[in-house]
Write a protein that holds these residues in place. Structure first.
Motif, mmCIF file in Angstrom:
data_model
loop_
_atom_site.group_PDB
_atom_site.id
_atom_site.type_symbol
_atom_site.label_atom_id
_atom_site.label_comp_id
_atom_site.label_asym_id
_atom_site.label_seq_id
_atom_site.Cartn_x
_atom_site.Cartn_y
_atom_site.Cartn_z
ATOM 1 N N LEU A 40 0.852 -1.182 0.000
ATOM 2 C CA LEU A 40 0.000 0.000 0.000
ATOM 3 C C LEU A 40 0.892 1.237 0.000
ATOM 4 O O LEU A 40 1.484 1.569 1.028
ATOM 5 N N PRO A 41 1.017 1.940 -1.136
ATOM 6 C CA PRO A 41 1.852 3.150 -1.145
ATOM 7 C C PRO A 41 1.262 4.214 -0.219
ATOM 8 O O PRO A 41 0.047 4.431 -0.202
ATOM 9 N N THR A 42 2.115 4.855 0.546
ATOM 10 C CA THR A 42 1.623 5.915 1.426
ATOM 11 C C THR A 42 0.967 7.032 0.617
ATOM 12 O O THR A 42 0.072 7.716 1.115
ATOM 13 N N ASP A 43 1.406 7.200 -0.613
ATOM 14 C CA ASP A 43 0.818 8.217 -1.492
ATOM 15 C C ASP A 43 -0.686 8.022 -1.639
ATOM 16 O O ASP A 43 -1.448 8.991 -1.711
ATOM 17 N N VAL A 44 -1.118 6.768 -1.730
ATOM 18 C CA VAL A 44 -2.543 6.464 -1.880
ATOM 19 C C VAL A 44 -3.302 6.890 -0.627
ATOM 20 O O VAL A 44 -4.379 7.491 -0.694
ATOM 21 N N VAL A 45 -2.732 6.595 0.544
ATOM 22 C CA VAL A 45 -3.374 6.955 1.803
ATOM 23 C C VAL A 45 -3.430 8.473 1.961
ATOM 24 O O VAL A 45 -4.449 9.037 2.357
ATOM 25 N N LEU A 46 -2.326 9.148 1.629
ATOM 26 C CA LEU A 46 -2.286 10.603 1.755
ATOM 27 C C LEU A 46 -3.336 11.268 0.867
ATOM 28 O O LEU A 46 -4.027 12.201 1.287
ATOM 29 N N GLY A 47 -3.463 10.785 -0.363
ATOM 30 C CA GLY A 47 -4.428 11.368 -1.281
ATOM 31 C C GLY A 47 -5.857 11.185 -0.807
ATOM 32 O O GLY A 47 -6.668 12.125 -0.853
ATOM 33 N N ALA A 48 -6.184 9.991 -0.341
ATOM 34 C CA ALA A 48 -7.545 9.720 0.126
ATOM 35 C C ALA A 48 -7.848 10.514 1.394
ATOM 36 O O ALA A 48 -8.952 11.062 1.549
ATOM 37 N N CYS A 49 -6.884 10.593 2.296
ATOM 38 C CA CYS A 49 -7.101 11.347 3.541
ATOM 39 C C CYS A 49 -7.275 12.834 3.256
ATOM 40 O O CYS A 49 -8.093 13.507 3.897
ATOM 41 N N ALA A 50 -6.507 13.354 2.300
ATOM 42 C CA ALA A 50 -6.631 14.772 1.956
ATOM 43 C C ALA A 50 -8.020 15.075 1.411
ATOM 44 O O ALA A 50 -8.634 16.103 1.753
ATOM 45 N N ALA A 51 -8.540 14.196 0.560
ATOM 46 C CA ALA A 51 -9.888 14.394 0.020
ATOM 47 C C ALA A 51 -10.932 14.320 1.133
ATOM 48 O O ALA A 51 -11.885 15.116 1.174
ATOM 49 N N ALA A 456 5.036 -1.872 -11.790
ATOM 50 C CA ALA A 456 4.881 -0.433 -12.004
ATOM 51 C C ALA A 456 4.267 0.199 -10.759
ATOM 52 O O ALA A 456 3.484 -0.436 -10.053
ATOM 53 N N PRO A 457 4.611 1.443 -10.462
ATOM 54 C CA PRO A 457 4.072 2.084 -9.265
ATOM 55 C C PRO A 457 2.573 2.322 -9.369
ATOM 56 O O PRO A 457 2.038 2.549 -10.461
ATOM 57 N N VAL A 458 1.897 2.248 -8.222
ATOM 58 C CA VAL A 458 0.479 2.589 -8.147
ATOM 59 C C VAL A 458 0.392 4.081 -7.841
ATOM 60 O O VAL A 458 0.895 4.540 -6.816
ATOM 61 N N LEU A 459 -0.232 4.840 -8.730
ATOM 62 C CA LEU A 459 -0.279 6.291 -8.575
ATOM 63 C C LEU A 459 -1.708 6.757 -8.360
ATOM 64 O O LEU A 459 -2.646 6.172 -8.907
ATOM 65 N N PRO A 460 -1.892 7.803 -7.559
ATOM 66 C CA PRO A 460 -3.240 8.360 -7.402
ATOM 67 C C PRO A 460 -3.715 8.972 -8.703
ATOM 68 O O PRO A 460 -2.906 9.288 -9.585
ATOM 69 N N PRO A 461 -5.018 9.143 -8.858
ATOM 70 C CA PRO A 461 -5.534 9.701 -10.115
ATOM 71 C C PRO A 461 -5.106 11.149 -10.305
ATOM 72 O O PRO A 461 -4.800 11.864 -9.347
ATOM 73 N N HIS A 658 14.136 9.032 -20.402
ATOM 74 C CA HIS A 658 14.248 9.085 -18.944
ATOM 75 C C HIS A 658 13.109 8.301 -18.299
ATOM 76 O O HIS A 658 12.003 8.237 -18.854
ATOM 77 N N HIS A 659 13.391 7.737 -17.135
ATOM 78 C CA HIS A 659 12.319 7.222 -16.280
ATOM 79 C C HIS A 659 11.700 8.403 -15.531
ATOM 80 O O HIS A 659 12.395 9.345 -15.152
ATOM 81 N N VAL A 660 10.390 8.346 -15.300
ATOM 82 C CA VAL A 660 9.697 9.407 -14.571
ATOM 83 C C VAL A 660 9.891 9.195 -13.072
ATOM 84 O O VAL A 660 9.805 8.066 -12.579
ATOM 85 N N LEU A 661 10.170 10.261 -12.346
ATOM 86 C CA LEU A 661 10.285 10.164 -10.884
ATOM 87 C C LEU A 661 8.882 10.114 -10.285
ATOM 88 O O LEU A 661 8.341 11.113 -9.813
ATOM 89 N N THR A 662 8.298 8.926 -10.313
ATOM 90 C CA THR A 662 6.910 8.767 -9.867
ATOM 91 C C THR A 662 6.765 8.907 -8.358
ATOM 92 O O THR A 662 5.641 9.046 -7.864
ATOM 93 N N ASP A 663 7.853 8.854 -7.610
ATOM 94 C CA ASP A 663 7.760 9.144 -6.182
ATOM 95 C C ASP A 663 7.300 10.578 -5.950
ATOM 96 O O ASP A 663 6.703 10.892 -4.911
ATOM 97 N N LEU A 664 7.573 11.443 -6.917
ATOM 98 C CA LEU A 664 7.283 12.867 -6.762
ATOM 99 C C LEU A 664 6.143 13.360 -7.651
ATOM 100 O O LEU A 664 5.407 14.254 -7.253
#
Length: 837
Positions: A40-51, A456-461, A658-664
């Motif tokens: 579970l990427p923390t990015d997913v949790v952060l995005g859902a919590c922000a909404a 591949a990374p799981v990214l928020p919409p 280049h690879h995309v810096l999907t962490d950011l």
């Protein structure tokens, strides 16, 4: 007779009845094992919590209205506001940084770039939360902490609780389109007396977070299986400690505020006031003064009437204290209406208060703090210290030795800060495990993160927002909160007026760490390479500073020299300090190698060139490799001043791939003429959404570059998406009614003239037609006429415009110093359009 409403439970995104919940409960271990296979990427949790936080903060939202119905009217607004504040991206990001060291703690990365050792925080597994019945916000926030640590979470709330926590968690799951949150959340409402369910949950748990007193903790310890981690958030006692000099009326008013807030129901509420004295009369006199201040503050805050059980306890404690007055041990001060009481006691031992504005006042000289309080160390939490700076420093150490975990100013005992430890520990660390992989050096040297080799990374919409341009970014800066403005950078201005960009220190650190991982993937070896940083410095330009930070985070050996006009001094330092890797702009490095050609050829030690901001042409690469012995020429990073690092070039990437810096960031590629996604592999406008910025959040930012997605797996083994850069909008200029691509002119010069110098286009308005001058380096082009004929023949737009009398074309050969460059970055100005000048 009215039928009772059946109790529903939340199970992985759907509400189920008692029978279905019980059926599924037996399979919890298999459910957890299946779910935990997918991180579970923390990015997913952060995005859902922000909404979710945005909805909770809006009293007009449907969610706010629905959840408020579960709460007493007097408490609904404050409770939902508390939840909204705790779930903001800013609050949770700060928590992640404080507790787990970064925003992506779940990723297996290298803490030391010199070693091929990978570490991350991993979930403990199946985490059961036993929630308290007296704090509505605790249950859902405890689950959010479990989600940030990646666990499968089972929440048990009291059977008498409302469905607040379940509805809130259901809304959180609905805010995540990936479904990763929903599958990690189960929330059940049942009384603790239902022992069969409690035994089933606890017996299968890898960790149990229990909120409540010793009885609740003891019950869970009995049910927990061997090896299960029990995290007890039990009741705690807090107090104030005052020096003689501090006990003045203003401070006593602040202390009384702490007493009255929440009726002392919080663990951090003061139950005792200690004085740094052994004088009994001083204790009694202070108690009388404090009673006056408490009466004033309490009078301004009407107190709710305690229940019968609480009143009985208050009466008992108060009456015992009155009896002991006859022995000279105590003195009691109370309100006429019974709304508050101050109980002075000459004995120092810590005693719990009956709460509801009941306070003990006791003597405790500082030299006896540890001996007196340490027997109660497992119950101690907050101490508010009133005194001078030296007193606060010395008393804090003594109180920590006694078992206190938190020291605050008087008047703010119940306040906290984002990322604050709870009861002496970080919750996220208690809900996680630190794991490591030690890999073979040779094979894993260019691997920055093991997760990228798996999927591949799981990214928020992509956010539902309009496209953002540079002008919009600059306008928004005028309203940026100063708390988010720590670092100021300006762009090099190679394509227009220099633009300002602002970062927080945390933003900058996060970006530099991500870029450092990219540099590892590019083949940089911090354990062996000796790097010279030759990017431009000064004028608020960020390249030199950024690469200094990147190399620092990799523990690399570096020579922070910066680009300078004294090429001889730079070359001398490269040789003297045995530099084998150089970082810089192609324009500057090209000048350096030519100005100091003899010295650098003789040295032959520069093996790797990492560049940024521009590109080397194919012919320039050939010269550096054949004449100077350079073995690797690779992009150090793809980035911009406003967005920071955007991509990295792995050892298997060629040209501008280049690879995309999907962490950011999240990348969209839109049609050049319309705001819609291009087909896979088609070229288009690059639009980035940065997800790791606290203040200047750039959503759907049109950066001005063209590119296309590179399909298929990368030879390096990484599943991170790739893109090929195809130039900037500014590379295409309309001249003589034709659209002329700068890169096409450069390619023609290489192909027809074997030219490997720099190329610059200058456009002017002529008397009867437009004028285009193509500047070439005289070292590599000695016949302007031949160059003119070759370029007009190779580039159809040039030949046609000239033949039709729409364009006056000139080719001139000039010294390398004659090329115009930006003052800040030293970049070559590829197209100079003087028509508007």
């Amino acid at each position: 007779m009215t039928a009772s409403v059946p109790v529903l439970h939340l199970w992985q995104g759907e509400f189920v009845d008692e029978a279905e919940a019980e059926r599924r409960m037996a399979g919890l271990p298999e459910t957890a094992a299946r779910v935990l296979e997918r991180p579970l990427p923390t990015d997913v949790v952060l995005g859902a919590c922000a909404a979710l936080a945005a909805d909770l903060a809006d009293p007009g939202s449907a969610l706010h209205t629905r959840l408020a119905a579960h709460l007493p009217a007097a408490e609904a607004g404050s409770t939902l506001a508390e939840l909204a504040g705790a779930l903001t991206r800013q609050a949770l990001e700060r928590k992640l940084r404080r507790e787990l060291g970064g925003l992506r703690p779940e990723r297996l990365t290298r803490p030391d770039g010199r070693e091929t050792v990978f570490e991350s925080w991993a979930p403990v597994g199946l985490l059961v939360h036993i929630a308290p019945g007296n704090a509505a916000a605790v249950a859902p926030l405890s689950v959010v902490e479990g989600l940030l640590a990646g666990n499968v979470n089972v929440l048990k709330t009291s059977g008498s609780d409302t469905a607040l926590a379940l509805d809130l968690l259901a809304a959180l799951a609905a805010a995540d389109p990936s479904g990763l949150i929903a599958e990690r959340v189960i929330a059940l409402r049942f009384p603790s007396a239902r022992r069969d369910w409690l035994e089933t949950l606890c017996g299968q748990a890898d960790a149990i977070a229990v909120w409540g007193g010793e009885e609740a903790e003891s019950a869970v310890l009995e049910l927990a299986p061997p090896g299960c981690r029990v995290v007890a958030w039990g009741h705690r006692i807090s107090f104030a400690y005052l020096t003689r000099a501090a006990a003045e009326d203003g401070l006593l008013d602040a202390l009384a505020e702490d007493v009255c807030r929440f009726e002392q129901q919080a663990c951090s509420s003061p139950q005792v006031v200690y004085l740094d004295t052994e004088d009994t009369e001083e204790v009694f006199a202070f108690a009388g003064r404090f009673a006056e201040r408490l009466a004033k503050v309490s009078g301004a805050r009407p107190a709710p009437r305690p229940g019968p059980a609480e009143l009985a306890e208050i009466t008992t404690v108060q009456q015992l204290a009155r009896l002991e007055q006859h022995l000279g041990l105590t003195r009691v001060f109370t309100a006429d209406d019974g709304s508050w009481r101050v109980l002075a006691d000459t004995r120092s031992a810590l005693a719990a208060s009956p709460l509801h504005r009941s306070v003990w006042v006791k003597p405790l000289p500082r030299h006896r703090i540890t001996g007196t309080l340490r027997p109660m160390r497992r119950y101690l939490q907050t101490a508010a210290v009133g005194g001078g700076r030296a007193d606060v420093a010395a008393l804090s150490r003594a109180l920590f030795a006694a078992g206190v975990t938190r020291v605050t100013p008087v008047g703010s005992m119940l306040d906290g800060y984002e990322g604050e430890p709870h009861d002496g520990v970080y919750a996220l660390q208690r809900y996680s495990r630190r794991v490591s992989v030690r890999a073979a050096d040779a094979e894993f040297g260019p691997v920055a993160c093991l997760d990228d080799l798996v999927s591949a990374p799981v990214l928020p919409p992509v956010p539902d927002a309009p496209l953002l341009g540079k002008e919009g970014v600059q306008r928004a800066l005028a309203e940026l909160d100063e708390r988010h403005a720590h670092l100021y950078f300006r762009s090099g201005g190679s394509t227009g007026t220099p633009a300002l960009s602002v970062f927080t220190v945390d933003d900058y650190d996060n970006q530099m760490r991500a870029a450092a991982d990219g540099l590892l993937a590019a083949g940089f070896d911090p354990a062996r390479d000796r790097a010279a940083n030759l990017f431009y410095c000064g004028g608020m330009y960020g390249s030199f500073i950024s690469f200094f930070s990147i190399l620092e985070r990799l523990n690399a050996t570096q020579l922070p020299m910066a680009a300078g006009p004294d090429h001889a001094t730079v070359a001398e330092a490269l040789v003297a300090h045995r530099a084998d890797t150089v970082f810089g702009m192609p324009s500057y490095l090209w000048q350096l190698f030519h100005a100091e050609a003899d010295r650098l050829r003789a040295y032959g030690g520069i093996r790797t060139v990492f560049y940024g901001g521009e590109h080397f042409t194919g012919e320039q690469r050939r010269v550096l490799m054949e004449e100077f012995g350079v073995e690797v020429i690779r992009s150090a990073a793809y980035g911009s001043t406003d967005l920071g690092p955007l991509g990295y070039q792995c050892a298997s990437s060629d040209g501008s791939v280049h690879h995309v810096l999907t962490d950011l960031h999240t990348l969209e590629i839109l049609d050049p003429e319309a705001d819609r996604p291009v087909l896979p592999g088609e070229p288009g406008r690059l639009v980035f959404t940065t997800r790791a910025r606290a203040g200047q959040r750039l959503e759907r930012y049109e950066i001005g570059d063209l590119g296309r997605a590179v399909e298929g797996p990368c030879a390096c083994g990484s599943h991170v998406p790739r893109l090929e850069l195809l130039g900037r909008y500014g590379d295409v200029v309309r001249v003589g009614t034709y659209f002329l691509n700068y890169r096409r002119v450069v390619a023609a010069a290489q192909e027809r003239l074997a030219y490997h110098g720099e190329v610059q286009l200058v456009v002017r308005s002529g008397a009867g037609r437009e004028e285009l001058t193509i500047r070439l380096d005289e070292q590599y082009a000695d016949d302007p006429g031949a160059a003119h004929r070759a370029l007009a023949a190779e580039v159809p737009e040039l030949g046609s415009a000239e033949a039709e009398g729409l364009l006056a074309l000139t080719v001139e050969t000039v010294p390398r110093e004659a090329f115009e460059r930006t003052a800040t970055s030293g970049k070559l100005r590829t197209v100079i359009d003087l028509r508007a000048a």
